[in-house]
Design a protein around this motif. Structure first.
Motif, short mmCIF file in Angstrom:
data_model
loop_
_atom_site.label_atom_id
_atom_site.label_comp_id
_atom_site.label_asym_id
_atom_site.label_seq_id
_atom_site.Cartn_x
_atom_site.Cartn_y
_atom_site.Cartn_z
N GLU A 128 0.84 -1.19 0.00
CA GLU A 128 0.00 0.00 0.00
C GLU A 128 0.88 1.25 0.00
O GLU A 128 1.84 1.34 0.75
CB GLU A 128 -0.92 0.03 1.23
N GLU A 129 0.50 2.21 -0.83
CA GLU A 129 1.32 3.42 -0.96
C GLU A 129 1.44 4.15 0.37
O GLU A 129 2.51 4.68 0.70
CB GLU A 129 0.71 4.35 -2.01
N GLN A 130 0.37 4.19 1.17
CA GLN A 130 0.43 4.92 2.44
C GLN A 130 1.44 4.30 3.40
O GLN A 130 2.12 5.01 4.13
CB GLN A 130 -0.96 4.97 3.10
N ASP A 131 1.54 2.96 3.39
CA ASP A 131 2.54 2.31 4.23
C ASP A 131 3.94 2.74 3.82
O ASP A 131 4.80 2.99 4.67
CB ASP A 131 2.43 0.78 4.13
N ARG A 132 4.16 2.82 2.53
CA ARG A 132 5.48 3.22 2.03
C ARG A 132 5.78 4.66 2.44
O ARG A 132 6.88 4.97 2.92
CB ARG A 132 5.53 3.10 0.51
N ILE A 133 4.79 5.54 2.27
CA ILE A 133 4.98 6.94 2.63
C ILE A 133 5.23 7.07 4.13
O ILE A 133 6.11 7.81 4.56
CB ILE A 133 3.76 7.78 2.20
N ASN A 134 4.47 6.32 4.94
CA ASN A 134 4.66 6.38 6.39
C ASN A 134 6.09 6.01 6.78
O ASN A 134 6.69 6.65 7.63
CB ASN A 134 3.68 5.44 7.10
N GLY A 135 6.61 4.97 6.14
CA GLY A 135 7.98 4.54 6.44
C GLY A 135 8.99 5.60 6.11
O GLY A 135 9.95 5.83 6.86
N LEU A 136 8.80 6.29 4.99
CA LEU A 136 9.74 7.34 4.60
C LEU A 136 9.57 8.58 5.48
O LEU A 136 10.55 9.27 5.77
CB LEU A 136 9.53 7.70 3.13
N MET A 137 8.36 8.82 5.92
CA MET A 137 8.12 10.00 6.74
C MET A 137 8.73 9.89 8.13
O MET A 137 9.02 10.89 8.77
CB MET A 137 6.61 10.26 6.87
N ILE A 138 8.93 8.68 8.63
CA ILE A 138 9.55 8.54 9.96
C ILE A 138 11.06 8.42 9.86
O ILE A 138 11.73 8.19 10.86
CB ILE A 138 8.97 7.33 10.74
N GLY A 139 11.59 8.57 8.65
CA GLY A 139 13.04 8.63 8.52
C GLY A 139 13.68 7.56 7.68
O GLY A 139 14.90 7.54 7.54
N GLY A 140 12.89 6.65 7.10
CA GLY A 140 13.47 5.68 6.17
C GLY A 140 13.88 6.38 4.89
O GLY A 140 13.34 7.42 4.53
N ASP A 141 14.84 5.82 4.20
CA ASP A 141 15.33 6.43 2.97
C ASP A 141 14.78 5.78 1.71
O ASP A 141 14.71 6.40 0.66
CB ASP A 141 16.87 6.36 2.93
N ASP A 142 14.40 4.52 1.81
CA ASP A 142 13.96 3.79 0.62
C ASP A 142 13.26 2.53 1.10
O ASP A 142 13.25 2.21 2.29
CB ASP A 142 15.18 3.43 -0.24
N TYR A 143 12.63 1.81 0.19
CA TYR A 143 12.03 0.53 0.53
C TYR A 143 12.14 -0.41 -0.65
O TYR A 143 12.21 0.02 -1.80
CB TYR A 143 10.56 0.70 0.94
N VAL A 144 12.19 -1.68 -0.34
CA VAL A 144 12.21 -2.72 -1.37
C VAL A 144 11.13 -3.72 -0.99
O VAL A 144 11.06 -4.17 0.15
CB VAL A 144 13.59 -3.42 -1.43
N VAL A 145 10.27 -4.03 -1.94
CA VAL A 145 9.14 -4.91 -1.67
C VAL A 145 9.53 -6.37 -1.85
O VAL A 145 10.15 -6.74 -2.85
CB VAL A 145 7.95 -4.55 -2.59
N LYS A 146 9.20 -7.19 -0.86
CA LYS A 146 9.42 -8.64 -0.96
C LYS A 146 8.34 -9.25 -1.84
O LYS A 146 7.19 -8.85 -1.78
CB LYS A 146 9.34 -9.28 0.43
N PRO A 147 8.67 -10.29 -2.61
CA PRO A 147 10.03 -10.81 -2.85
C PRO A 147 10.78 -9.88 -3.80
O PRO A 147 10.20 -9.25 -4.66
CB PRO A 147 9.76 -12.16 -3.53
N PHE A 148 12.08 -9.79 -3.61
CA PHE A 148 12.88 -8.86 -4.40
C PHE A 148 14.00 -9.62 -5.11
O PHE A 148 14.39 -10.71 -4.70
CB PHE A 148 13.50 -7.77 -3.51
N ALA A 149 14.48 -9.03 -6.19
CA ALA A 149 15.63 -9.58 -6.89
C ALA A 149 16.88 -9.11 -6.17
O ALA A 149 17.02 -7.93 -5.85
CB ALA A 149 15.65 -9.12 -8.35
#
Length: 225
Positions: free
Chosen positions: A84-105
């Motif tokens: 979900e886009e909001q989960d991704r935004i929430n993670g970046l808003m608390i100080g994360g720099d990036d995210y990679v969705v599982k499963p990933f290459a």
């Protein structure tokens, strides 16, 4: 510069082993933690980058990031099964720099890690630059002041201010900003730029009504300070 250190935080042993083996072969020194609590203890090794799983039972990755971000400046890349886009935004808003969705290459994850570390190494010292009357950006110490008052930006918010202010007057699309600031082209993630810029404007609004980042409708953004 010595060997760069990664901290891999995931409650799944197979993933810790997989990432540990992969990144050690890439020449990194890898430390692992199986829980949020263990991750806090392992921060003593002073990692250059943290790969942080969001879904952990005792203390999830969001809480870990929230607790450490004021004390740890290295990049934090979330590993998440959430899409979900909001989960991704929430993670970046608390100080994360990036995210990679599982499963990933593994190759993609490796490229992102390398890009973040390259960006860290580019943290060159520059002279202070004043924009308009009272806004001052300290590129070397990565601080922004309005007069004598600090403007408390997150690491990623400062990266955006740094990039746009060093290219004053140039218009960049969200996609191009993401590619140039993050150092990695990833389709769809550019929406996050809009949220970061909204937050930067909110923080500057506490000090002045003057606009520094202009929206060029249908194109992107430019620094006008």
């Amino acid at each position: 510069m010595g060997v760069e250190k990664l901290l891999v935080v995931d409650d799944e042993r197979d993933i810790r082993r997989l990432l540990g083996d992969f990144f050690e072969l890439q020449g990194y020194q890898v430390y692992t933690a199986a829980s949020g609590k263990e991750a806090l203890e392992k921060l003593a090794v002073q990692p250059d980058l943290i790969l942080l799983d969001i879904n952990m039972p005792d203390m999830d990755g969001m809480e870990v990031c929230r607790r450490i971000r004021d004390h740890v400046t290295c990049p934090i890349v979330f590993l998440t099964a959430r899409v979900e886009e909001q989960d991704r935004i929430n993670g970046l808003m608390i100080g994360g720099d990036d995210y990679v969705v599982k499963p990933f290459a593994m190759e993609e994850l490796g490229a992102r890690v390398a890009a973040h570390l390259r960006r860290e190494r580019r943290g060159m010292i520059r002279e202070n630059v004043a924009f308009h009357r009272e806004l001052v950006i300290h590129y070397g110490s990565r601080q922004v002041f309005f007069g004598e008052e600090p403007v408390n930006l997150t690491k990623t918010e400062f990266d955006l201010v740094e990039f746009l202010s060093l290219h004053r007057g140039q218009v960049f699309s969200r996609e191009r900003i993401y590619e140039l600031v993050w150092g990695y082209d990833s389709e769809g993630d550019s929406q996050i730029i809009t949220e970061h810029i909204r937050r930067i404007r909110q923080k500057l609004k506490k000090f002045t009504d003057e606009e520094f980042i202009e929206t060029v409708w249908g194109v992107g953004y430019k620094w006008i300070g």
